[in-house]
Design a protein around this motif. Sequence first.
Motif, PDB file in Angstrom:
ATOM      1  N   LYS A 580    -136.603   9.376  20.103  1.00 26.97           N
ATOM      2  CA  LYS A 580    -137.364   8.163  20.375  1.00 26.97           C
ATOM      3  C   LYS A 580    -136.963   7.060  19.388  1.00 26.97           C
ATOM      4  O   LYS A 580    -136.906   7.289  18.182  1.00 26.97           O
ATOM      5  N   ILE A 581    -136.709   5.881  19.916  1.00 29.04           N
ATOM      6  CA  ILE A 581    -136.471   4.699  19.080  1.00 29.04           C
ATOM      7  C   ILE A 581    -137.251   3.545  19.697  1.00 29.04           C
ATOM      8  O   ILE A 581    -137.863   3.701  20.776  1.00 29.04           O
ATOM      9  N   GLN A 582    -137.246   2.391  19.055  1.00 27.15           N
ATOM     10  CA  GLN A 582    -137.976   1.241  19.567  1.00 27.15           C
ATOM     11  C   GLN A 582    -137.046   0.050  19.768  1.00 27.15           C
ATOM     12  O   GLN A 582    -136.177  -0.215  18.935  1.00 27.15           O
ATOM     13  N   LEU A 583    -137.233  -0.631  20.904  1.00 22.18           N
ATOM     14  CA  LEU A 583    -136.553  -1.892  21.191  1.00 22.18           C
ATOM     15  C   LEU A 583    -137.613  -2.973  21.302  1.00 22.18           C
ATOM     16  O   LEU A 583    -138.453  -2.923  22.204  1.00 22.18           O
ATOM     17  N   TRP A 584    -137.605  -3.903  20.359  1.00 17.35           N
ATOM     18  CA  TRP A 584    -138.594  -4.980  20.299  1.00 17.35           C
ATOM     19  C   TRP A 584    -140.035  -4.432  20.327  1.00 17.35           C
ATOM     20  O   TRP A 584    -140.927  -4.964  21.001  1.00 17.35           O
ATOM     21  N   GLY A 585    -140.224  -3.317  19.642  1.00 14.10           N
ATOM     22  CA  GLY A 585    -141.551  -2.738  19.523  1.00 14.10           C
ATOM     23  C   GLY A 585    -141.940  -1.809  20.650  1.00 14.10           C
ATOM     24  O   GLY A 585    -142.990  -1.164  20.592  1.00 14.10           O
ATOM     25  N   GLU A 586    -141.108  -1.694  21.692  1.00 18.34           N
ATOM     26  CA  GLU A 586    -141.411  -0.804  22.818  1.00 18.34           C
ATOM     27  C   GLU A 586    -140.685   0.527  22.630  1.00 18.34           C
ATOM     28  O   GLU A 586    -139.516   0.559  22.240  1.00 18.34           O
ATOM     29  N   ASP A 587    -141.390   1.625  22.919  1.00 15.11           N
ATOM     30  CA  ASP A 587    -140.794   2.958  22.782  1.00 15.11           C
ATOM     31  C   ASP A 587    -139.721   3.194  23.841  1.00 15.11           C
ATOM     32  O   ASP A 587    -139.940   2.927  25.035  1.00 15.11           O
ATOM     33  N   LYS A 588    -138.578   3.687  23.412  1.00 14.80           N
ATOM     34  CA  LYS A 588    -137.474   4.015  24.304  1.00 14.80           C
ATOM     35  C   LYS A 588    -136.931   5.389  23.921  1.00 14.80           C
ATOM     36  O   LYS A 588    -137.104   5.852  22.785  1.00 14.80           O
ATOM     37  N   THR A 589    -136.270   6.030  24.873  1.00 15.77           N
ATOM     38  CA  THR A 589    -135.651   7.333  24.639  1.00 15.77           C
ATOM     39  C   THR A 589    -134.147   7.214  24.804  1.00 15.77           C
ATOM     40  O   THR A 589    -133.669   6.581  25.754  1.00 15.77           O
ATOM     41  N   ILE A 590    -133.400   7.798  23.872  1.00 20.58           N
ATOM     42  CA  ILE A 590    -131.930   7.781  23.989  1.00 20.58           C
ATOM     43  C   ILE A 590    -131.527   8.761  25.081  1.00 20.58           C
ATOM     44  O   ILE A 590    -131.734   9.972  24.968  1.00 20.58           O
ATOM     45  N   LEU A 591    -130.963   8.217  26.141  1.00 19.78           N
ATOM     46  CA  LEU A 591    -130.575   9.027  27.296  1.00 19.78           C
ATOM     47  C   LEU A 591    -129.184   9.633  27.131  1.00 19.78           C
ATOM     48  O   LEU A 591    -128.934  10.768  27.551  1.00 19.78           O
ATOM     49  N   GLY A 592    -128.269   8.878  26.545  1.00 13.01           N
ATOM     50  CA  GLY A 592    -126.897   9.365  26.410  1.00 13.01           C
ATOM     51  C   GLY A 592    -126.123   8.576  25.374  1.00 13.01           C
ATOM     52  O   GLY A 592    -126.576   7.524  24.898  1.00 13.01           O
ATOM     53  N   VAL A 593    -124.955   9.094  25.026  1.00 14.46           N
ATOM     54  CA  VAL A 593    -124.065   8.444  24.046  1.00 14.46           C
ATOM     55  C   VAL A 593    -122.696   8.256  24.691  1.00 14.46           C
ATOM     56  O   VAL A 593    -122.102   9.211  25.208  1.00 14.46           O
ATOM     57  N   MET A 594    -122.214   7.020  24.665  1.00 14.23           N
ATOM     58  CA  MET A 594    -120.906   6.685  25.230  1.00 14.23           C
ATOM     59  C   MET A 594    -119.826   6.730  24.156  1.00 14.23           C
ATOM     60  O   MET A 594    -120.101   6.485  22.975  1.00 14.23           O
ATOM     61  N   LYS A 595    -118.622   7.017  24.582  1.00 18.68           N
ATOM     62  CA  LYS A 595    -117.490   6.918  23.666  1.00 18.68           C
ATOM     63  C   LYS A 595    -117.293   5.442  23.323  1.00 18.68           C
ATOM     64  O   LYS A 595    -117.581   4.554  24.129  1.00 18.68           O
ATOM     65  N   ASN A 596    -116.807   5.167  22.131  1.00 11.56           N
ATOM     66  CA  ASN A 596    -116.612   3.778  21.698  1.00 11.56           C
ATOM     67  C   ASN A 596    -115.668   3.025  22.622  1.00 11.56           C
ATOM     68  O   ASN A 596    -114.693   3.579  23.128  1.00 11.56           O
ATOM     69  N   PHE A 597    -115.958   1.735  22.833  1.00 11.87           N
ATOM     70  CA  PHE A 597    -115.070   0.868  23.604  1.00 11.87           C
ATOM     71  C   PHE A 597    -115.132  -0.537  23.011  1.00 11.87           C
ATOM     72  O   PHE A 597    -116.080  -0.905  22.318  1.00 11.87           O
ATOM     73  N   HIS A 598    -114.096  -1.310  23.290  1.00 10.80           N
ATOM     74  CA  HIS A 598    -113.984  -2.663  22.727  1.00 10.80           C
ATOM     75  C   HIS A 598    -114.810  -3.648  23.542  1.00 10.80           C
ATOM     76  O   HIS A 598    -114.767  -3.655  24.771  1.00 10.80           O
ATOM     77  N   THR A 599    -115.536  -4.510  22.839  1.00  3.93           N
ATOM     78  CA  THR A 599    -116.239  -5.619  23.482  1.00  3.93           C
ATOM     79  C   THR A 599    -115.628  -6.955  23.080  1.00  3.93           C
ATOM     80  O   THR A 599    -116.154  -8.014  23.424  1.00  3.93           O
ATOM     81  N   ALA A 600    -114.558  -6.923  22.323  1.00  2.00           N
ATOM     82  CA  ALA A 600    -113.844  -8.131  21.900  1.00  2.00           C
ATOM     83  C   ALA A 600    -112.387  -7.740  21.681  1.00  2.00           C
ATOM     84  O   ALA A 600    -111.972  -6.625  22.004  1.00  2.00           O
ATOM     85  N   SER A 601    -111.593  -8.658  21.139  1.00  8.09           N
ATOM     86  CA  SER A 601    -110.182  -8.369  20.912  1.00  8.09           C
ATOM     87  C   SER A 601    -110.023  -7.387  19.763  1.00  8.09           C
ATOM     88  O   SER A 601    -110.978  -7.085  19.037  1.00  8.09           O
ATOM     89  N   VAL A 602    -108.786  -6.915  19.579  1.00  6.36           N
ATOM     90  CA  VAL A 602    -108.529  -5.959  18.501  1.00  6.36           C
ATOM     91  C   VAL A 602    -108.585  -6.627  17.138  1.00  6.36           C
ATOM     92  O   VAL A 602    -108.410  -5.968  16.114  1.00  6.36           O
ATOM     93  N   MET A 603    -108.817  -7.947  17.094  1.00  3.28           N
ATOM     94  CA  MET A 603    -109.078  -8.604  15.819  1.00  3.28           C
ATOM     95  C   MET A 603    -110.416  -8.141  15.251  1.00  3.28           C
ATOM     96  O   MET A 603    -110.633  -8.191  14.044  1.00  3.28           O
ATOM     97  N   GLN A 604    -111.308  -7.747  16.155  1.00  3.01           N
ATOM     98  CA  GLN A 604    -112.660  -7.378  15.748  1.00  3.01           C
ATOM     99  C   GLN A 604    -112.812  -5.859  15.760  1.00  3.01           C
ATOM    100  O   GLN A 604    -112.257  -5.173  16.617  1.00  3.01           O
ATOM    101  N   PRO A 605    -113.602  -5.312  14.824  1.00  4.92           N
ATOM    102  CA  PRO A 605    -113.885  -3.881  14.866  1.00  4.92           C
ATOM    103  C   PRO A 605    -114.794  -3.535  16.032  1.00  4.92           C
ATOM    104  O   PRO A 605    -115.404  -4.417  16.654  1.00  4.92           O
ATOM    105  N   ILE A 606    -114.888  -2.250  16.366  1.00  2.00           N
ATOM    106  CA  ILE A 606    -115.782  -1.788  17.430  1.00  2.00           C
ATOM    107  C   ILE A 606    -117.225  -2.175  17.096  1.00  2.00           C
ATOM    108  O   ILE A 606    -117.676  -2.026  15.960  1.00  2.00           O
ATOM    109  N   SER A 607    -117.937  -2.699  18.077  1.00  2.00           N
ATOM    110  CA  SER A 607    -119.332  -3.114  17.868  1.00  2.00           C
ATOM    111  C   SER A 607    -120.288  -2.004  18.301  1.00  2.00           C
ATOM    112  O   SER A 607    -119.976  -1.221  19.201  1.00  2.00           O
TER     113      SER A 607
END
Length: 794
Positions: A580-607
Amino acid sequence: MIMFKNHLKIAWRNLKRNPLFSLINILGLSTGMASAFLIYFWVTDEIMVDKFHVNEPNLYQVLMKSEENGIIRILDGTQGPLAEALEKDLPEVEHALTVMDGGKLGMSISFKNEENMFKTAGLFASKTFFDAFTFPLIHGTASQVLSDKDAVVISENFAIKLFGSVENAMNRQMEYNMFGNEHSAKVTGVFKNVPNNSTLQFNFVATRKKLLEDIWTNGQVWTNTGPDTYVLLKPNVDIATFNLKIERFIDKYDEYNTFSLFTRKFSDAYLKGNYENGVQSGGRITYVKLFSFVALLVLLIACINFMNLSTARVSRRFKEIGIKKTLGSTKRILVVQFLAESIFITFLSLALSLVLVILLIPVFNFITGKELGMDLIFQHMSILLLGTLVTGFISGSYPAFYLSGFSPLATLKGKFQGKGTELFARKGLVVFQFMASLVLIISVLIISDQINFALTKPMGYQKENLVHFDLEGKAYENAPVLFDEIEKIDGVESVGGISESLIREDGGSSTYGIDWPGKAENLEIDFVLRRVDENLIQTMNIEMVAGDVFTPELGSPESYLVLNEEAVGLMGLKDPVGKKIQLWGEDKTILGVMKNFHTASVMQPISPVVFRYAPNLDLAMVRIRPGTAAKTIESLEQIYTSFNPGFNFSFGFQDQSVNAQYLTEQRILSLSKYFAFLAIFISCLGLFGLAAFNTELRIKEIGIRKVLGSSSLGILRLLSSDFIKLIVLSIALAIPIAWYAMSDWLLQFAYRITISWWAFAVSGILAITIAMITISFQAIKAANANPVKSLRTE
């Protein structure tokens, strides 16, 4: 004046007497000057970006510092109420304004007027926007056009598109669609089209009040960030003192605030927008400095050609110098003569260089993405003439002072001093020329290797055969129904929805509002946040390393989150699935974990990335079967337009969006290639001239050697060995310089290549091959000549 005319006559006669050397000099200088002029125009255009605002000296952007995991990040997105608070509380502030780029919220904005409908980019801004920024109004008053909440000010082009003319647009009602909701607006003003040298590019400006009260109500609270904040400071405000004053300004309004503020001059953002651990670390200014240096280097190489050829042919002018000195000419008069000859040749080169500039500007614009016009030549003519004069002086200075320094008695007898010094200097200049050219060639190979690495590096999802398009109107309201129809298309493998593109250099939507058990008190993590539907992860082929993806069977998928490995690692969670974790004070459950992927160019580290579920989204992602793109897209357009009449179908390919992140680097590579070619071309011109002159000096020696049985290969070896030694020395000097420069350049990439030996080997082999070809032309000609002709008495 008589003396000046005489100098010009002698210069013209020398040009005609030595056509080959004159051609080499003029061609080399004109090429170098054309290169320098083009780069000068480009640099001038880059430097003038955002400098046209009347208030530019006092116009600043407010930025935020945030310390995350021991690293200081710089954020341009600020709190919605910040501008009003700054203007109210700080007497140094003339105006403070909020500016929100619609694209920053992932907004899909379509304006319509009866049958006309257009999607366009725009801003939401405070009512003082047109007072602070200089975007001239054709209709309307700057201080009044954004007074009403539902007001909108549109560009000249946009007014013509929607209403047929600028005059017809004023006071007209129009509608626009955002987040699937319809809003009305009244045109209260029309501004001139935004110039290309503005970093703010928009076709409309709506009001900040409309944004925060009706569209993005969360933007009114201090715990949310997003809009840009600008301040127009009063004259003579000390910026360092002001920065200290606002550093902890937010604490007054948010007791839990972790951000500190500082300002950056608005016009500096374009060139100096990069920060590393909170410290300004370059940006496009690096490329401006680099190509300014390269342009000067290419021009210097051309000047060296002139110096080399002038000093090499010194023996042809010894008697002329001796006679003039005997008849009373002083060293000063001779220096003036030789400088006049040099400047004369340089101005002839100027004429040819301007022709080259006119011919090359369209190609140059295509490479750089600029819109430079021929009018630049006339606007900067005084600079071009001054540059030509300086070039002529530099080119002719060494030969002038060198030639004028000989003793008249020695020159008339054919004996002179300084031959060894002259030869040493000439060899040194050749080494410098080829060393500079080799540094450019090595740099091109390494830059190309890094860009290829960036373009081919796995993104963490399959970017090929992935089409995206915006969801608007009924497509937004009934996305699941539209997706069902799309999945029936023969060439479609799957379709999913997402709130905004994953490819955002600024990260796009993000949040600090995630908490979990065991979180350190001062730990702040900015999570990239996207809303997705149940098919998005599978459509993008993002690999799951634990847990599951969103499915309708979950019952209430809104209660779950899917994170990537980087997010889980930063949070320090072990076995995260089900926690269980919270997003903006609301309870949420971690459903799954994804392998890392890029959201920007390779100039930037993985976010760190967090996905949350939502059924209606702004962007559709469609995976199509390889080899069916044209037919499948045609079917997509038919379904979209029939489902959503009145809206245009505009699509893009994900791999092209990824590649577009490296547009600046690709342009730098293209420019580097051209300048490396020009440098080696000009160097070879000089080498060709020196080889020709060297052959001419040794023509009798070659004849004697041939009569005594020397082979053509032996003659070739004789004439080329000295030059090849110089090229080898150039290679030895260029390698460490290029390695150091490229190692420093690669540091800006979070993911980068290791510099390989092959780049240096290829460059060296290429240089030797080109030099051999250049030298061999003259050497083979001399080796195959009839020795009788060369030995015959004049």
